[in-house]
Scaffold this active site. Structure first.
Site, PDB file in Angstrom:
ATOM      1  N   CYS A 250      -7.218  -1.279   1.679  1.00 51.08           N
ATOM      2  CA  CYS A 250      -6.144  -1.762   2.542  1.00 51.08           C
ATOM      3  C   CYS A 250      -6.731  -1.954   3.940  1.00 51.08           C
ATOM      4  O   CYS A 250      -7.323  -1.024   4.503  1.00 51.08           O
ATOM      5  CB  CYS A 250      -4.999  -0.751   2.570  1.00 51.08           C
ATOM      6  SG  CYS A 250      -3.702  -1.165   3.765  1.00 51.08           S
TER       7      CYS A 250
ATOM      8  N   CYS B 116      -8.634  -5.637  -9.630  1.00 53.17           N
ATOM      9  CA  CYS B 116      -8.283  -4.540 -10.530  1.00 53.17           C
ATOM     10  C   CYS B 116      -7.844  -3.375  -9.645  1.00 53.17           C
ATOM     11  O   CYS B 116      -8.670  -2.696  -9.036  1.00 53.17           O
ATOM     12  CB  CYS B 116      -9.500  -4.185 -11.375  1.00 53.17           C
ATOM     13  SG  CYS B 116      -9.186  -2.939 -12.616  1.00 53.17           S
TER      14      CYS B 116
ATOM     15  N   CYS C  20      -4.985   0.553   6.681  1.00 55.58           N
ATOM     16  CA  CYS C  20      -5.213   2.002   6.776  1.00 55.58           C
ATOM     17  C   CYS C  20      -6.525   2.463   6.143  1.00 55.58           C
ATOM     18  O   CYS C  20      -6.866   3.637   6.231  1.00 55.58           O
ATOM     19  CB  CYS C  20      -4.044   2.771   6.163  1.00 55.58           C
ATOM     20  SG  CYS C  20      -3.917   2.654   4.362  1.00 55.58           S
TER      21      CYS C  20
ATOM     22  N   CYS D 272       0.448   3.263   3.498  1.00 54.98           N
ATOM     23  CA  CYS D 272       0.942   2.805   4.802  1.00 54.98           C
ATOM     24  C   CYS D 272       2.047   1.754   4.730  1.00 54.98           C
ATOM     25  O   CYS D 272       2.642   1.409   5.746  1.00 54.98           O
ATOM     26  CB  CYS D 272      -0.206   2.254   5.644  1.00 54.98           C
ATOM     27  SG  CYS D 272      -0.849   0.653   5.083  1.00 54.98           S
TER      28      CYS D 272
ATOM     29  N   CYS E 207       0.850  -1.190   0.000  1.00 54.82           N
ATOM     30  CA  CYS E 207       0.000   0.000   0.000  1.00 54.82           C
ATOM     31  C   CYS E 207       0.886   1.240   0.000  1.00 54.82           C
ATOM     32  O   CYS E 207       1.774   1.382   0.833  1.00 54.82           O
ATOM     33  CB  CYS E 207      -0.895  -0.011   1.240  1.00 54.82           C
ATOM     34  SG  CYS E 207      -1.917   1.467   1.421  1.00 54.82           S
TER      35      CYS E 207
END
Length: 135
Positions: free
Chosen positions: A97, A122, A100, A51, A48
């Protein structure tokens, strides 16, 4: 929902570019075919961008010819969060995510791709950071 990483809107704006903020924190979408990750052959982990949580492995990435990086599975199910998305007049499943709460993209099923899960995560490339494996 409470996330392990929680920041104020001002903190996210200070850490992310305007485009990253739009996608990650406002559930925007990057332009199709704008991410080099879509067909990049680098072996490693995709984390991510907001984070740093590790989300996907390159071994699960495939070329779906859809304009965005596509994966058939997350690194582990607890790394992502699924949220029903009825925006744009259709039913989709948003992927965030789990660490976060940042928007990553959407997951689609039953499209007939020759993958072990018949799923296509996607994912906006701008939502990811590539961490190559060390040789």
């Amino acid at each position: 929902m409470a996330y392990e990483v929680e920041k104020t809107d001002e903190e996210w704006r200070a850490e992310l570019s305007a485009k990253e903020y739009h996608v990650l924190r406002q559930a925007g979408t990057e332009r199709p075919f704008s991410s080099p990750f879509e067909t990049d052959p680098t072996v490693g982990v995709y984390a991510c961008r907001a984070c740093g949580s590790e989300l996907f492995r390159s071994e699960t990435k495939f070329d779906a010819h859809c304009g965005w990086p596509a994966f058939y599975a997350p690194l582990a199910e607890d790394r992502v969060q699924y949220i029903e998305d009825r925006a744009m007049g259709m039913k989709r499943v948003e992927v965030r995510c789990a660490n976060c709460g940042s928007h990553l993209g959407h997951v689609f099923e039953g499209e007939g791709f020759d993958t072990p899960t018949d799923q296509r995560f996607c994912i906006n490339g701008i939502s990811l950071t590539q961490v190559p494996d060390q040789a």
